[in-house]
Design a protein around this motif. Structure first.
Motif, mmCIF file in Angstrom:
data_model
loop_
_atom_site.group_PDB
_atom_site.id
_atom_site.type_symbol
_atom_site.label_atom_id
_atom_site.label_comp_id
_atom_site.label_asym_id
_atom_site.label_seq_id
_atom_site.Cartn_x
_atom_site.Cartn_y
_atom_site.Cartn_z
ATOM 1 N N VAL A 45 0.753 -1.280 0.080
ATOM 2 C CA VAL A 45 0.057 -0.045 0.072
ATOM 3 C C VAL A 45 0.884 1.352 0.100
ATOM 4 O O VAL A 45 0.384 2.163 -0.216
ATOM 5 N N ILE A 85 -1.760 3.596 8.789
ATOM 6 C CA ILE A 85 -1.838 2.305 8.363
ATOM 7 C C ILE A 85 -1.063 1.420 9.368
ATOM 8 O O ILE A 85 -1.365 0.165 9.465
ATOM 9 N N ALA A 89 -3.692 -1.243 10.603
ATOM 10 C CA ALA A 89 -3.872 -2.231 9.811
ATOM 11 C C ALA A 89 -2.511 -3.359 10.271
ATOM 12 O O ALA A 89 -2.991 -4.444 10.106
ATOM 13 N N ALA A 104 -3.494 -7.752 4.024
ATOM 14 C CA ALA A 104 -4.085 -6.433 4.228
ATOM 15 C C ALA A 104 -3.609 -5.454 3.321
ATOM 16 O O ALA A 104 -4.629 -4.478 2.952
ATOM 17 N N SER A 105 -2.241 -5.391 3.233
ATOM 18 C CA SER A 105 -1.876 -4.422 2.473
ATOM 19 C C SER A 105 -2.228 -4.211 0.925
ATOM 20 O O SER A 105 -2.476 -3.243 0.619
ATOM 21 N N LEU A 108 -5.821 -2.877 1.009
ATOM 22 C CA LEU A 108 -5.725 -1.576 1.369
ATOM 23 C C LEU A 108 -5.494 -0.624 -0.019
ATOM 24 O O LEU A 108 -5.865 0.363 -0.262
ATOM 25 N N VAL A 111 -8.373 -0.564 -2.220
ATOM 26 C CA VAL A 111 -9.385 0.029 -1.571
ATOM 27 C C VAL A 111 -9.081 1.667 -2.016
ATOM 28 O O VAL A 111 -9.638 2.479 -2.555
ATOM 29 N N ALA A 112 -7.625 2.081 -1.971
ATOM 30 C CA ALA A 112 -7.083 3.335 -1.796
ATOM 31 C C ALA A 112 -7.340 3.723 -3.466
ATOM 32 O O ALA A 112 -8.050 4.784 -3.721
#
Lengths: 295, 382
Positions: A45, A85, A89, A104-105, A108, A111-112
């Motif tokens: 991310v 983050i 996260a 998770a990264s 994200l 999503v970003a």
């Protein structure tokens, strides 16, 4: 424009273009390699933080007319987001296998990208009045825009400052100690948690600078502008020896120059991104530990 | 992971869409376009262009008294998405026909399925030659890359009389087919290709190519790309002191190109399908209607989608929505005036129309020339 001297000029020009690109890679890859050194997480991310830096740079410049202010705001906002983050996260996942944090990264990051698109629109943003667009003739026939000079200048100043910080200040030394061996650093009384926050802030702020600089060179920030850095920066930190800041720096500049020549002389066979990975494979065959890391 | 998240979003969108049943007495036409993902900007513009056409058709009384209804599907410019969406359009949503407002990859995949199900399908602006080769139910209202590449050669070598050209090619279906058409005809117009460089759709940084172009010292550049690659390219060329004419194509054709390249955009010339200075009422209505509806000036993809819907509406008027073979024949024998000029098709379903040449002047696309040379612009017949 023919003959040996014009070839020499072209090679010089290509080298300079490569170093400009390498400086951008370096600003992105440093944060990534530091996170890997600290937490053994592939911080995908990070590339979205680079994009965010680009948006912040354009939005603030357009609103205030000041690129300097935009850089400061971008670094602060993106730095704080990087810290967020880590806190929300990664920290809860630190006792899980590294793959979980990687997932998770990646999540994200997706999503970003879509969030940028929803907030700022699919077309991307441009400067209404792009700063630093004039150019100078640095050598006969070689023009560099002030934006390009600014990219290299800023990278040198910021990375030089960091090098000095990490070598000569107490915080810097405990930072380096934590990156190279967290348990030992902790046993020497280093506040590892504080180092992690600092690390995320600085690494993310560097990515923000890179984002603003890329916006300046292209006059365009797009929701997906992090897509290429997301994987290329991973190649760079592997090249440099995972967790090695100096290695990442060397790998960034080397890759910038190799891509620059490769685009012209290998472009028919390999596209620019493929060149990065061909170089990665070649280096890993010869030096599996990375360019600068000790074996 | 990416695709599962996107599928979830899609599922939600479709659930919402299906909560509103089709209007009674309407004719359903499917429309796939990339509304999310990297091509979302083009997809959304194309959608607005298509919606505008539907509104105009319905405001004028619809199709033989029935309203035209556009069912919209987000294909993310991906064949993985467009193929199942095409199946859904035809089998579940029972569209009379489909229109692609999408790129080549996704349009090719969908075209095969429309052909298998004997349902007419019009590609609004995807350029790959294999799209219409899917079969006799598939049509295209935009130029094939090769055709537009040939027009580019005539523009540079014939109209502008520039002979030493560097070709910069975007390494995808669009760029490669343009370069193929350009190189095939370059000789006829006395063009010598000094060198050729390729770049990937992800590139925005052209420093090395710019340095090499400077060393090549050509009379002109023929550079394929989209506004988001061409904008940075032109800006970087000019910033490095390369002042020769840059000739592009319809991929540049957006106000966003001018915004990105800024004052450096001035004088850039492209081949495209929309004439901003057209005096035809249908084109003027489109240009003004689009800006009202979208809030920004129109572009090529919007004009192409608008054109495709008008062609479809006219064929539906002639053949009705019930008989797909009759509808196909009606499209094949089209002779329709649209926002991008007069449209008719050859045996392969490829469009025959004039190429518009536009130039950036005072921050806007303006008329430069028209290339109407039926022989040069003849699309392949098979």
């Amino acid at each position: 424009m023919r003959g040996a001297s014009s070839i020499a000029m072209l090679f010089l020009d290509l080298t300079i273009q490569g170093l400009v690109q390498g400086a951008i890679y370096a600003l992105i890859a440093l944060g990534l390699t530091l996170v890997y050194g600290l937490l053994r997480i592939l911080h995908v991310v990070h590339a979205a933080l680079f994009t965010m830096g680009g948006y912040a740079g354009v939005v603030v410049t357009n609103a205030t007319g000041s690129l300097a202010l935009a850089l400061v705001v971008a670094m602060a906002v993106v730095g704080a987001t990087g810290v967020g983050i880590y806190r929300f996260a990664y920290k809860p996942l630190l006792d899980k296998p590294p793959l979980v944090a990687l997932m998770a990264s990646i999540g994200l990051f997706i999503v970003a990208e879509e969030a940028f698109r929803l907030i700022f629109g699919a077309y991307g943003l441009s400067f209404t009045d792009p700063p630093l667009q004039t150019h100078v003739e640095i050598l006969p026939g070689i023009f560099l825009s002030h934006a390009r000079i600014a990219v290299v200048g800023l990278a040198v100043v910021i990375i030089g400052l960091l090098a000095w910080l990490s070598a000569s200040t107490r915080t810097g030394i405990s930072w380096r100690a934590t990156v190279s061996d967290p348990p030992v650093a902790a046993s020497f009384g280093v506040d590892v948690e504080k180092v992690r926050y600092l690390n995320f802030f600085i690494g993310s702020a560097l990515a923000a600078v890179a984002g603003t600089m890329v916006a300046l060179l292209n006059n365009l920030v797009e929701p997906t502008m992090g897509a290429v850095p997301a994987y290329k920066a991973l190649a760079i930190i592997v090249l440099g020896g995972l967790g090695s800041a100096r290695g990442a720096l060397a790998a960034s500049l080397a890759l910038g120059v190799i891509e620059s020549f490769g685009t012209i002389y290998l472009g028919d066979v390999l596209d620019r991104d493929a060149i990065a990975f061909a170089f990665l494979i070649l280096v890993l065959m010869l030096r599996p530990q990375g360019l600068l890391a000790r074996g | 992971m990416t695709s599962s998240l996107k599928r979830f979003t899609l599922a939600v969108a479709l659930a919402i869409a299906s909560a509103f049943p089709a209007l009674a007495g309407s004719i359903k036409v499917g429309f796939n376009a990339p509304l999310t993902g990297f091509a979302a900007a083009d997809g959304n513009s194309a959608l607005i262009g298509a919606q505008l056409a539907v509104e105009q058709v319905n405001a004028a009384g619809g199709v033989n008294g029935e309203m035209l209804e556009l069912l919209v599907y987000d294909d993310q410019a991906s064949p993985k998405e467009s193929a199942p969406l095409a199946v859904k359009m035809i089998t579940q949503d029972e569209v009379a026909a489909g229109i692609s407002g999408s790129y080549s990859g996704s349009t090719r995949a969908a075209a095969t399925i429309f052909q298998e199900n004997a349902t007419p399908y019009i590609s609004a602006y995807a350029v790959h030659p294999d799209i219409t080769r899917a079969g006799d139910y598939v049509f295209r209202t935009s130029f094939m890359g090769e055709v537009q590449g040939r027009a580019g050669a005539k523009l540079i070598g014939g109209l502008m009389n520039l002979k030493r050209v560097v070709v910069i090619t975007l390494n995808n279906d669009f760029g490669k087919s343009l370069a193929a058409g350009f190189k095939e005809t370059a000789g006829e117009f006395g063009i010598e290709i000094a060198s050729e460089y390729t770049y990937s759709i992800k590139d925005r940084e052209f420093g090395p190519i710019v340095s090499k172009v400077k060393a090549d010292a050509p009379d002109a550049l023929y550079a394929s790309g989209y506004f988001f690659t061409a904008g940075p390219l032109v800006r970087q060329l000019r910033a490095a002191g390369v002042a020769v004419p840059v000739i592009g194509q319809e991929g540049y054709d957006s106000q966003k190109f001018i915004e990105i390249a800024g004052p450096h955009a001035e004088g850039v010339i492209i081949t495209t399908s929309l004439d901003r200075d057209s005096s035809e009422a249908i084109t003027r209505d489109f240009i003004e209607g689009f800006e009202d509806k979208a809030g920004y000036p129109t572009d090529m993809v919007a004009a192409s989608a608008h054109t495709a819907v008008l062609v479809m509406a006219e064929a539906l008027r002639k053949a009705g929505a019930g008989d797909k073979a009759a509808l196909r024949d009606a499209i094949a024998s089209s002779s329709v005036d649209s926002s991008t000029g007069h449209i008719s098709f050859n045996a392969l379903g490829e469009v025959r129309k004039d190429v518009q040449v536009q130039i950036v002047k005072d921050g806007a696309w303006r008329h430069y020339a028209v290339i109407s040379d039926p022989e040069l612009l003849a699309p392949p017949e098979k």
